[in-house]
Design an enzyme around this catalytic site. Structure first.
Site, short mmCIF file in Angstrom:
data_model
loop_
_atom_site.label_atom_id
_atom_site.label_comp_id
_atom_site.label_asym_id
_atom_site.label_seq_id
_atom_site.Cartn_x
_atom_site.Cartn_y
_atom_site.Cartn_z
N CYS A 29 -0.29 0.47 -10.91
CA CYS A 29 0.81 1.07 -10.13
C CYS A 29 1.30 0.14 -9.02
CB CYS A 29 0.37 2.40 -9.53
SG CYS A 29 0.07 3.66 -10.76
N CYS A 80 2.19 2.65 1.99
CA CYS A 80 1.03 1.79 2.27
C CYS A 80 0.12 2.43 3.32
CB CYS A 80 1.48 0.41 2.73
SG CYS A 80 2.44 -0.45 1.49
#
Ligand code: FES
Length: 191
Positions: A35, A106
């Site tokens: 991913c 993130c």
């Protein structure tokens, strides 16, 4: 080119706490290389006080993924496990002076790795609510994750969900499903 803060650039070019802890007391692994991002977090924990003595990471990903991992380790070292669990993905982004909107996922990955490591240490699986339905097959994002990230970060649009979880950022087939989830949150919160 992403508009990164100086702190993000610094944490990417000279990340703190990179590497592995041999015989770590806890390991949290999230994401997948397929991913695009993956993070493995190692913790050394004082068992008596449940204090995080050391935190290290190995991250596969972009500059903001590496910077977020570095920030996470700096934020949690010296904290007890309960204190560390109060660190949010927004705290990680704030520590870096902010992240581009499209890179907020993130910071979410960092927060998830921390939870996974602490769950690993405590011998308990992460809380399941029975709705581990995968909504976005492109990025393997569950309904639980979308709900949780949306509520914690007060997200209102599908684009925001994509920024924070990547869901919807591939083929786009899941976007209508994400909209339904967002609508159900609005209804739930208005009660
Ligand atoms: S299924 Fe979500 S982007 Fe493809």
């Amino acid at each position: 080119m992403w508009d990164y803060t100086d702190k993000v650039k610094e944490a990417f070019l000279r990340p703190k706490n990179v590497g592995e802890i041999k015989n770590a007391d806890a390991i949290g692994e999230v994401g997948s290389i397929v991913c695009g991002d993956a993070l493995k977090l190692y913790l050394r924990i004082d068992r008596e006080t449940e204090t995080i003595l050391d935190a290290r990471f190995q991250t596969f990903g972009c500059a903001s993924a590496i910077a977020s991992s570095s920030a996470l380790t700096e934020l949690i070292k010296g904290k007890t496990l309960d204190e560390a669990l109060s660190v949010t993905n927004q705290d990680i982004a704030d520590f870096l002076g902010g992240l581009p909107a499209q890179k907020m996922h993130c910071s979410v990955m960092g927060r998830e790795a921390l939870e996974a490591a602490i769950a690993n240490y405590r011998g308990a699986p992460l809380l399941k609510t029975g709705t581990e339905r995968v909504v976005c097959k492109c990025f393997d994002v569950t309904e639980d994750k979308i709900r949780r990230v949306a509520m914690e970060n007060h997200l209102k649009t599908v684009d925001e969900i994509t920024n924070f979880t990547k869901a919807g950022g591939g083929c786009g087939e899941c976007k209508s499903e994400i909209e339904k989830i967002l609508l159900s949150i609005v209804i739930q919160e208005s009660r």
